[in-house]
Design a protein around this motif. Structure first.
Motif, short mmCIF file in Angstrom:
data_model
loop_
_atom_site.label_atom_id
_atom_site.label_comp_id
_atom_site.label_asym_id
_atom_site.label_seq_id
_atom_site.Cartn_x
_atom_site.Cartn_y
_atom_site.Cartn_z
N TRP A 230 0.84 -1.20 0.00
CA TRP A 230 0.00 0.00 0.00
C TRP A 230 0.87 1.24 0.00
CZ3 TRP A 230 -4.46 -1.51 -1.46
CH2 TRP A 230 -4.92 -2.78 -1.09
N LYS B 208 -3.47 0.65 9.62
CA LYS B 208 -3.96 1.03 8.29
C LYS B 208 -3.76 -0.14 7.31
CE LYS B 208 -3.16 5.99 8.64
NZ LYS B 208 -2.41 7.14 8.11
N LEU C 89 -6.62 -2.05 5.15
CA LEU C 89 -6.49 -2.12 3.70
C LEU C 89 -6.45 -3.57 3.21
CD1 LEU C 89 -3.90 0.75 3.29
CD2 LEU C 89 -6.22 0.76 2.37
N ASN C 90 -5.69 -4.41 3.89
CA ASN C 90 -5.62 -5.83 3.52
C ASN C 90 -6.96 -6.52 3.68
OD1 ASN C 90 -2.90 -5.63 2.89
ND2 ASN C 90 -2.20 -6.55 4.80
N ASN D 221 -9.98 -5.11 3.61
CA ASN D 221 -10.87 -4.62 2.56
C ASN D 221 -10.55 -5.26 1.22
OD1 ASN D 221 -12.17 -2.94 4.35
ND2 ASN D 221 -11.12 -1.10 3.72
N PHE D 222 -9.26 -5.39 0.92
CA PHE D 222 -8.82 -5.98 -0.34
C PHE D 222 -9.26 -7.43 -0.44
CE2 PHE D 222 -5.76 -7.91 -3.25
CZ PHE D 222 -5.73 -7.00 -4.28
#
Length: 76
Positions: free
Chosen positions: A14, A27, A31-32, A34-35
């Motif tokens: 990211w 964070k 992010l991971n 959500n991905f």
């Protein structure tokens, strides 16, 4: 900078707008997560469509178009 995470090739590294890597572990965790959720949802949609007789090529193109058409709902 590498686009894939050396610890998990299924995840990107990211990056901030300036290209520097995001360093905050919380964070990165969000992010991971959500991905991975998006990845599973996209796979489910692709598989459902193919099972219902849609062209895999067409579905992939539609999913790409969907992602490319997303617009932020806030000023970045």
């Amino acid at each position: 900078m590498a686009l894939t995470n050396p610890e998990d090739a299924a995840l990107p590294v990211w990056q901030a707008p300036d290209g520097s890597p995001i360093a905050c572990t919380e964070k990165i965790k969000v992010l991971n997560e959500n991905f991975r959720e998006l990845q599973q949802l996209a796979l489910d949609a692709l598989e459902d469509g193919v099972l219902m007789g849609c062209s895999e090529v067409h579905l992939r193109a539609a999913l790409h178009e969907l992602i490319d058409s997303l617009k932020l709902t806030f000023a970045a």
